[in-house]
Motif scaffolding. Structure first.
Motif, mmCIF file in Angstrom:
data_model
loop_
_atom_site.group_PDB
_atom_site.id
_atom_site.type_symbol
_atom_site.label_atom_id
_atom_site.label_comp_id
_atom_site.label_asym_id
_atom_site.label_seq_id
_atom_site.Cartn_x
_atom_site.Cartn_y
_atom_site.Cartn_z
ATOM 1 N N LEU A 42 0.824 -1.259 -0.151
ATOM 2 C CA LEU A 42 0.097 0.269 0.120
ATOM 3 C C LEU A 42 0.810 1.268 0.126
ATOM 4 C CD1 LEU A 42 -2.707 -1.038 2.429
ATOM 5 C CD2 LEU A 42 -3.071 -0.427 0.119
ATOM 6 N N ARG A 43 1.903 1.328 0.466
ATOM 7 C CA ARG A 43 2.870 2.439 0.928
ATOM 8 C C ARG A 43 3.428 2.691 -0.624
ATOM 9 N NH1 ARG A 43 4.881 0.098 5.225
ATOM 10 N NH2 ARG A 43 3.930 0.807 7.369
ATOM 11 N N PRO A 49 -0.271 6.369 3.868
ATOM 12 C CA PRO A 49 1.012 7.276 4.067
ATOM 13 C C PRO A 49 2.193 6.639 4.754
ATOM 14 C CG PRO A 49 -0.769 7.743 5.430
ATOM 15 C CD PRO A 49 -1.358 6.695 4.534
ATOM 16 N N ALA A 50 3.430 7.047 4.485
ATOM 17 C CA ALA A 50 4.704 6.269 5.128
ATOM 18 C C ALA A 50 4.571 6.641 6.762
ATOM 19 C CB ALA A 50 5.964 7.060 4.485
ATOM 20 N N PRO A 51 4.945 5.797 7.539
ATOM 21 C CA PRO A 51 4.878 5.871 8.965
ATOM 22 C C PRO A 51 5.827 7.138 9.262
ATOM 23 C CG PRO A 51 6.199 4.072 8.375
ATOM 24 C CD PRO A 51 5.542 4.528 7.022
ATOM 25 N N ARG A 52 5.194 8.007 10.135
ATOM 26 C CA ARG A 52 6.343 9.072 10.592
ATOM 27 C C ARG A 52 7.318 8.425 11.549
ATOM 28 N NH1 ARG A 52 2.960 14.118 12.915
ATOM 29 N NH2 ARG A 52 3.630 15.299 10.887
ATOM 30 N N ARG A 53 8.476 8.995 11.500
ATOM 31 C CA ARG A 53 9.489 8.438 12.345
ATOM 32 C C ARG A 53 10.336 9.641 13.061
ATOM 33 N NH1 ARG A 53 14.726 9.833 10.859
ATOM 34 N NH2 ARG A 53 15.010 10.619 9.055
ATOM 35 N N PRO A 54 10.338 9.426 14.429
ATOM 36 C CA PRO A 54 11.227 10.635 15.261
ATOM 37 C C PRO A 54 12.415 10.751 14.818
ATOM 38 C CG PRO A 54 11.126 8.398 16.358
ATOM 39 C CD PRO A 54 10.697 8.165 15.164
ATOM 40 N N PRO A 55 13.070 12.051 14.789
ATOM 41 C CA PRO A 55 14.208 12.400 14.572
ATOM 42 C C PRO A 55 15.222 11.590 15.253
ATOM 43 C CG PRO A 55 12.969 14.382 15.641
ATOM 44 C CD PRO A 55 12.142 13.160 15.611
ATOM 45 N N ALA A 56 16.323 11.376 14.628
ATOM 46 C CA ALA A 56 17.443 10.433 15.041
ATOM 47 C C ALA A 56 17.900 11.681 16.213
ATOM 48 C CB ALA A 56 18.407 10.253 13.825
#
Length: 68
Positions: A42-43, A49-56
Motif C-alpha cells: 500500500l505504501r 502514508p509512510a509512517p512518521r519516524r522520530p528524528p534521530a
C-alpha cells in the motif's frame, strides 16, 4: 494504536505455506507478516502514508516557520 478488524481470508495452500515460511524467517506471526506485506504494498502504491519516524538523536528538530 488503530482499531483492529477481523477478516476471513481465502488463500491458496501454496501461498499460505510460502507466507508462513517468510513469517518464520522474519520472526513474525503469519498474521503480522500478511499485514506487513499488505502495508508495504500500500505504501509503495501511494495508498497509505509512510509512517512518521522520530528524528534521530543527531538530527536537529525543524525550526518553526514564523516571524523572528
Amino acid at each position: 494504536m488503530s482499531e483492529r478488524k477481523a477478516y476471513p481470508l481465502r488463500i491458496s495452500a501454496e501461498v499460505l505455506a510460502a507466507m508462513q515460511r517468510w513469517a518464520d524467517d522474519e520472526l513474525r506471526s503469519l498474521n503480522a507478516q500478511i499485514e506487513y506485506v499488505l502495508r508495504d504494498a500500500l505504501r509503495k502504491a501511494d495508498r497509505l502514508p509512510a509512517p512518521r519516524r522520530p528524528p534521530a538523536s543527531d538530527e536537529q528538530p525543524a525550526e518553526p516557520a514564523g516571524d523572528a
